[in-house]
Enzyme design. Structure first.
Site, PDB file in Angstrom:
ATOM      1  N   ARG A  62     -20.693  20.561  21.622  1.00 26.62           N
ATOM      2  CA  ARG A  62     -19.547  19.865  22.216  1.00 26.62           C
ATOM      3  C   ARG A  62     -19.258  18.560  21.467  1.00 26.62           C
ATOM      4  O   ARG A  62     -18.128  18.093  21.420  1.00 26.62           O
ATOM      5  CB  ARG A  62     -19.758  19.592  23.715  1.00 26.62           C
ATOM      6  N   TYR A 116       7.422  21.616  27.071  1.00 24.95           N
ATOM      7  CA  TYR A 116       6.775  22.868  27.472  1.00 24.95           C
ATOM      8  C   TYR A 116       6.373  22.820  28.957  1.00 24.95           C
ATOM      9  O   TYR A 116       5.885  21.794  29.441  1.00 24.95           O
ATOM     10  CB  TYR A 116       5.547  23.068  26.573  1.00 24.95           C
ATOM     11  N   ASP A 187       4.629  16.961  19.800  1.00 24.58           N
ATOM     12  CA  ASP A 187       4.159  18.347  19.907  1.00 24.58           C
ATOM     13  C   ASP A 187       4.912  19.150  18.845  1.00 24.58           C
ATOM     14  O   ASP A 187       6.102  19.405  18.988  1.00 24.58           O
ATOM     15  CB  ASP A 187       4.421  18.873  21.325  1.00 24.58           C
ATOM     16  N   LYS A 212      -0.329  29.550  18.855  1.00 26.70           N
ATOM     17  CA  LYS A 212       0.989  30.013  18.405  1.00 26.70           C
ATOM     18  C   LYS A 212       0.973  30.231  16.887  1.00 26.70           C
ATOM     19  O   LYS A 212       0.203  31.021  16.405  1.00 26.70           O
ATOM     20  CB  LYS A 212       2.054  29.011  18.851  1.00 26.70           C
TER      21      LYS A 212
HETATM   22  C1  PLP Z   1       1.974  27.060  24.247  1.00 24.87           C
HETATM   23  C2  PLP Z   1       2.371  25.641  24.128  1.00 24.87           C
HETATM   24  C3  PLP Z   1       1.561  24.619  24.631  1.00 24.87           C
HETATM   25  C4  PLP Z   1       0.281  24.873  25.393  1.00 24.87           C
HETATM   26  O1  PLP Z   1      -0.664  25.514  24.596  1.00 24.87           O
HETATM   27  P1  PLP Z   1      -1.821  26.455  25.186  1.00 24.87           P
HETATM   28  O2  PLP Z   1      -2.562  26.859  23.965  1.00 24.87           O
HETATM   29  O3  PLP Z   1      -1.164  27.579  25.916  1.00 24.87           O
HETATM   30  O4  PLP Z   1      -2.623  25.598  26.110  1.00 24.87           O
HETATM   31  C5  PLP Z   1       1.970  23.311  24.434  1.00 24.87           C
HETATM   32  N1  PLP Z   1       3.112  23.022  23.801  1.00 24.87           N
HETATM   33  C6  PLP Z   1       3.933  23.988  23.331  1.00 24.87           C
HETATM   34  C7  PLP Z   1       5.200  23.607  22.652  1.00 24.87           C
HETATM   35  C8  PLP Z   1       3.588  25.324  23.479  1.00 24.87           C
HETATM   36  O5  PLP Z   1       4.413  26.275  23.016  1.00 24.87           O
END
Ligand code: PLP
Length: 395
Positions: A62, A116, A187, A212
Site C-alpha cells: 500500500r 462525471y 479530469d 477508460k
Molecule cells: C469513468 C470516469 C471516472 C470514474 O472512474 P472509475 O474508474 O469508474 O472510478 C471519472 N471521470 C471520468 C471523466 C470518467 O469517465
C-alpha cells in the site's frame, strides 16, 4: 532516464518497459508483476534507512510497489508531469487529488454541474458527511464560472464534459484560479493526453480513470493522479492513507494497455469524427455533440486546447425516448453498455443510465434530453460501425 525527447507514440510503445542502461545486462525487458504484500526489510539498519526515507525501498505494497511505480512513471511521462500516484479507480484518484489540493486552503472546491456522475456523487458525500465546502457552477455561464473560480479553494474541471461535450477554456480558468492561489485539477479521462495537454495551460493536477482510454481494453478499474511539479511527502501520505491503492496485476494491465495507446487513439479520433460527420447528415438526427463540430462547437476553445475531437460523442433523435430505446434495441455490433474508451463501440441513453437519478425537469434543464444517445466510438472498421448505425436508425 528521461524519455521526453521522444514523441508520445514512441514513449507509449516503450512505456514502462526496461530502458537501456537500467539494471544491467540480461534483465527482463518487460517489468515483472511484483504480486507481494510485503518486502523483506533486511537488517535493522536497512529497515531504518527505508523507513526514514534515506534509501529507496519497499516495505508494504500500500506504501509502494515496483509494478505500481512503473505505471506511475509511465503516466507522469505521458502527461508531461513530474510524478504520479496510482489508484484503484478514477473516483479514488479524484478523492485523493481533491484532498491534496484543498489542504491548507480556505474557500470551496469549485466544480461544474456536468462533471462525471460518479464525481458529482462523490462530492455530494464529501459535502454532506465531511462538510467539505463544494460549489457547483454552470460552466456555460461565463460570469458565474469565472467568478466562482476567482474565489475558489481549489478547482476541479472536466473538458470536454460528458455527454454534451462542452468545453471549458483551460487558459482563462487557470489564470483566474492562479490569481487567488487555487490549484486546478483537470479530469483528462475523456480528452486523453493524446488530444489535450492540461499542464501546458498551467493546470496543477491531472486525474484519470485508467479504466477508460489509458488501459483501453475494458478489463479493469483504475485511476491515477499526475502532478505537474514534484509530489510532496504529504501528498504521498494522503494517497497511502486514503487507501485507494492498486494491486500489481492491475497496474501491469494498464502498463500493457499503454503500449498501444497512441495507436488506438489515432483510430479512435478518425472513427469518432467520421461517425459525428455521418450523424450530422442523417435525417432522423436532430443534434450532434462532438468537440469542434456540430452543436455548441465552441470552435475557438477547441482550436486553442485540443488537437482532435476524440471518440466520445452524443446525439439526439427525432421521436423522443421511444426512438432512442428502439435504437438501443436494434444495434448489433455496437454494445449497449456504460463506460468509454475501450476498443469496442458502446452506446447508452444517459436519461436512463448515468443521469437517471436526476428529476426529469432538472435533467432537461441540464441539456440531457430523453432521446440523447451517448456513443463511445471504438476502433472497429468504420464501414461496420456506420452500417450498424444505419440499420439501427432505419425506419
Ligand atoms: C469513468 C470516469 C471516472 C470514474 O472512474 P472509475 O474508474 O469508474 O472510478 C471519472 N471521470 C471520468 C471523466 C470518467 O469517465
Amino acid at each position: 532516464m528521461s524519455t521526453n525527447a521522444y514523441h508520445l507514440a514512441t514513449r507509449c510503445a516503450h512505456g514502462g518497459a526496461r530502458r537501456r542502461g537500467d539494471g544491467g545486462a540480461n534483465e527482463p525487458f518487460q517489468r515483472p508483476i511484483v504480486q507481494s504484500t510485503i518486502f523483506d526489510l533486511g537488517s535493522s539498519a536497512d529497515a531504518e534507512a527505508i523507513f526514514s526515507g534515506a534509501r529507496k525501498g519497499y516495505a508494504y505494497s500500500r506504501f509502494g510497489n515496483p509494478s505500481v511505480e512503473a505505471l506511475a512513471e509511465a503516466v507522469a511521462d505521458m502527461e508531461g508531469g513530474a510524478e504520479a500516484l496510482i489508484t484503484s479507480s478514477g473516483n479514488a484518484a479524484i478523492l485523493c487529488a481533491v484532498t491534496a489540493a484543498l489542504e491548507g486552503r480556505a474557500g470551496p472546491l469549485v466544480t461544474h454541474h456536468d462533471v462525471y456522475g460518479g464525481t458529482t456523487e462523490l462530492l455530494g458525500i464529501l459535502s454532506s458527511v465531511h462538510r467539505v465546502p463544494v460549489e457547483i457552477v454552470d460552466s456555460t455561464n461565463a460570469a458565474a464560472w469565472y467568478g466562482a473560480v476567482s474565489r475558489a479553494g481549489a478547482v476541479l474541471l472536466e473538458t470536454p464534459s460528458n455527454p454534451l461535450m462542452r468545453l471549458i477554456d483551460l487558459k482563462q480558468t487557470v489564470a483566474r484560479a492562479q490569481a487567488c492561489g487555487a490549484p486546478v485539477i483537470v479530469d483528462n479521462t475523456v480528452a486523453t493526453p493524446f488530444n489535450q495537454r492540461p499542464f501546458d495551460f498551467g493546470a496543477d493536477w491531472i486525474v484519470h480513470s485508467t479504466s477508460k482510454y489509458l488501459n483501453g481494453h475494458s478489463d479493469m478499474i483504475g485511476g491515477c493522479l499526475v502532478r505537474k511539479g514534484r509530489l510532496s511527502p504529504r501528498h504521498r501520505t494522503i494517497h497511502k492513507n486514503l487507501g485507494g491503492t492498486v494491486n500489481a496485476i492491475d497496474a501491469w494491465l494498464v502498463l500493457r494497455g499503454l503500449r498501444t495507446f497512441a495507436l488506438r487513439m489515432e483510430t479512435h479520433n478518425r472513427n469518432g469524427r467520421a461517425v459525428a460527420e455521418w450523424l450530422i447528415r442523417h435525417s432522423l438526427v436532430t443534434c450532434v455533440h462532438y468537440p469542434g463540430l456540430g452543436a455548441n462547437s465552441q470552435a475557438d476553445i477547441f482550436r486553442r486546447q485540443m488537437t482532435h475531437g476524440g471518440s466520445v460523442l452524443s446525439f439526439e433523435l427525432a421521436g423522443g425516448a421511444e426512438a432512442a430505446c428502439r435504437f438501443l434495441d436494434r444495434i448489433k455490433l455496437i454494445v449497449h453498455a456504460v463506460s468509454l474508451g475501450g476498443m469496442e463501440s458502446l452506446a447508452t441513453r444517459p436519461a436512463m443510465s448515468s443521469h437517471r437519478g436526476m428529476d426529469p425537469e432538472t435533467r432537461r434543464r441540464a441539456g440531457i434530453s430523453d432521446s440523447l444517445i451517448r456513443l463511445s466510438v471504438g476502433v472497429e472498421a468504420i464501414e461496420d460501425i456506420l452500417a450498424d448505425l444505419d440499420q439501427a436508425l432505419a425506419g
